[in-house]
Design an enzyme around this catalytic site. Structure first.
Site, PDB file in Angstrom:
ATOM      1  N   HIS A 134       0.844  -1.203   0.000  1.00  0.00           N
ATOM      2  CA  HIS A 134       0.000   0.000   0.000  1.00  0.00           C
ATOM      3  C   HIS A 134       0.870   1.240   0.000  1.00  0.00           C
ATOM      4  O   HIS A 134       1.957   1.245   0.583  1.00  0.00           O
ATOM      5  CB  HIS A 134      -0.944   0.016   1.209  1.00  0.00           C
ATOM      6  CG  HIS A 134      -0.242  -0.168   2.514  1.00  0.00           C
ATOM      7  ND1 HIS A 134       0.173  -1.402   2.970  1.00  0.00           N
ATOM      8  CD2 HIS A 134       0.159   0.733   3.451  1.00  0.00           C
ATOM      9  CE1 HIS A 134       0.789  -1.250   4.133  1.00  0.00           C
ATOM     10  NE2 HIS A 134       0.797   0.032   4.442  1.00  0.00           N
TER      11      HIS A 134
ATOM     12  N   HIS B 204       0.969   5.177   1.168  1.00  0.00           N
ATOM     13  CA  HIS B 204       0.344   6.203   2.013  1.00  0.00           C
ATOM     14  C   HIS B 204       0.363   7.536   1.265  1.00  0.00           C
ATOM     15  O   HIS B 204       1.401   7.925   0.733  1.00  0.00           O
ATOM     16  CB  HIS B 204       1.147   6.408   3.302  1.00  0.00           C
ATOM     17  CG  HIS B 204       1.197   5.230   4.217  1.00  0.00           C
ATOM     18  ND1 HIS B 204       0.419   5.128   5.342  1.00  0.00           N
ATOM     19  CD2 HIS B 204       1.943   4.095   4.184  1.00  0.00           C
ATOM     20  CE1 HIS B 204       0.694   3.986   5.970  1.00  0.00           C
ATOM     21  NE2 HIS B 204       1.617   3.343   5.285  1.00  0.00           N
TER      22      HIS B 204
HETATM   23  P1  5GP Z   1       2.202   0.177   7.302  1.00  0.00           P
HETATM   24  O1  5GP Z   1       2.986   0.402   8.569  1.00  0.00           O
HETATM   25  O2  5GP Z   1       1.983  -1.280   7.022  1.00  0.00           O
HETATM   26  O3  5GP Z   1       2.781   0.926   6.135  1.00  0.00           O
HETATM   27  O4  5GP Z   1       0.815   0.868   7.561  1.00  0.00           O
HETATM   28  C1  5GP Z   1      -0.379   0.188   7.700  1.00  0.00           C
HETATM   29  C2  5GP Z   1      -1.438   1.244   7.833  1.00  0.00           C
HETATM   30  O5  5GP Z   1      -2.698   0.609   7.715  1.00  0.00           O
HETATM   31  C3  5GP Z   1      -1.420   1.989   9.181  1.00  0.00           C
HETATM   32  O6  5GP Z   1      -1.335   3.389   8.935  1.00  0.00           O
HETATM   33  C4  5GP Z   1      -2.743   1.577   9.818  1.00  0.00           C
HETATM   34  O7  5GP Z   1      -3.326   2.637  10.561  1.00  0.00           O
HETATM   35  C5  5GP Z   1      -3.595   1.177   8.625  1.00  0.00           C
HETATM   36  N1  5GP Z   1      -4.590   0.147   8.925  1.00  0.00           N
HETATM   37  C6  5GP Z   1      -4.378  -1.019   9.603  1.00  0.00           C
HETATM   38  N2  5GP Z   1      -5.515  -1.739   9.684  1.00  0.00           N
HETATM   39  C7  5GP Z   1      -6.466  -1.010   9.027  1.00  0.00           C
HETATM   40  C8  5GP Z   1      -7.847  -1.232   8.789  1.00  0.00           C
HETATM   41  O8  5GP Z   1      -8.446  -2.240   9.178  1.00  0.00           O
HETATM   42  N3  5GP Z   1      -8.506  -0.272   8.094  1.00  0.00           N
HETATM   43  C9  5GP Z   1      -7.875   0.866   7.637  1.00  0.00           C
HETATM   44  N4  5GP Z   1      -8.640   1.749   6.972  1.00  0.00           N
HETATM   45  N5  5GP Z   1      -6.568   1.098   7.852  1.00  0.00           N
HETATM   46  C10 5GP Z   1      -5.871   0.180   8.548  1.00  0.00           C
END
Ligand code: 5GP
Ligand code: ZN
Length: 116
Positions: A101, A103
């Site tokens: 993903h 951001h």
């Molecule tokens: P990472 O650290 O993997 O780049 O970020 C994962 C992101 O996904 C985090 O910013 C977290 O808040 C978001 N996230 C985790 N679980 C969910 C979810 O169930 N729904 C949504 N909308 N965001 C999520």
């Protein structure tokens, strides 16, 4: 293929709720559940890929166009006067959800966010 224990696969399938703000053939954009800033949005491929390195090149153009569209929408909605893109790839780089993903972080003067 969808991974049954993957949060983002379950969101794509509609098994878990999310605030979806845009969709293309191969991607969705949802608001982050724990936003770092107002409008914090995630661009997510519908298929389960773990990192950028797993996303096939033939999705590159759509990923760029879709990410730009979502960023334009955020700017037009005045969520930010600029934005950062960030992508955490694998645990050592801070990836918590192991489904690729991007951001999008809308930025405002004095918001105090530190990306790099
Ligand atoms: P990472 O650290 O993997 O780049 O970020 C994962 C992101 O996904 C985090 O910013 C977290 O808040 C978001 N996230 C985790 N679980 C969910 C979810 O169930 N729904 C949504 N909308 N965001 C999520
Ligand atoms: Zn997944």
């Amino acid at each position: 293929m969808a991974e049954k224990n993957c949060v983002f696969c379950r969101i794509v399938l509609g098994e878990l709720k999310s605030e979806k703000v845009a969709e293309s053939n191969s991607f969705i954009a949802i608001r982050d559940i724990n936003p770092k800033v107002d409008g914090h949005t995630l661009v997510i491929p519908k298929k389960h890929f773990v990192t950028l390195l797993d996303i096939p090149n033939n999705l590159g153009r759509e990923m760029l166009e879709f990410t730009k569209k979502v960023a334009w929408d955020l700017m037009n909605e005045k969520k930010g006067d600029g934005f950062n893109l960030a992508m955490n790839n694998l645990e050592v780089a801070g990836q918590e959800v192991m489904h690729a993903h991007i951001h999008i972080l809308p930025r405002k003067e004095g918001d105090g966010v530190k990306v790099l």
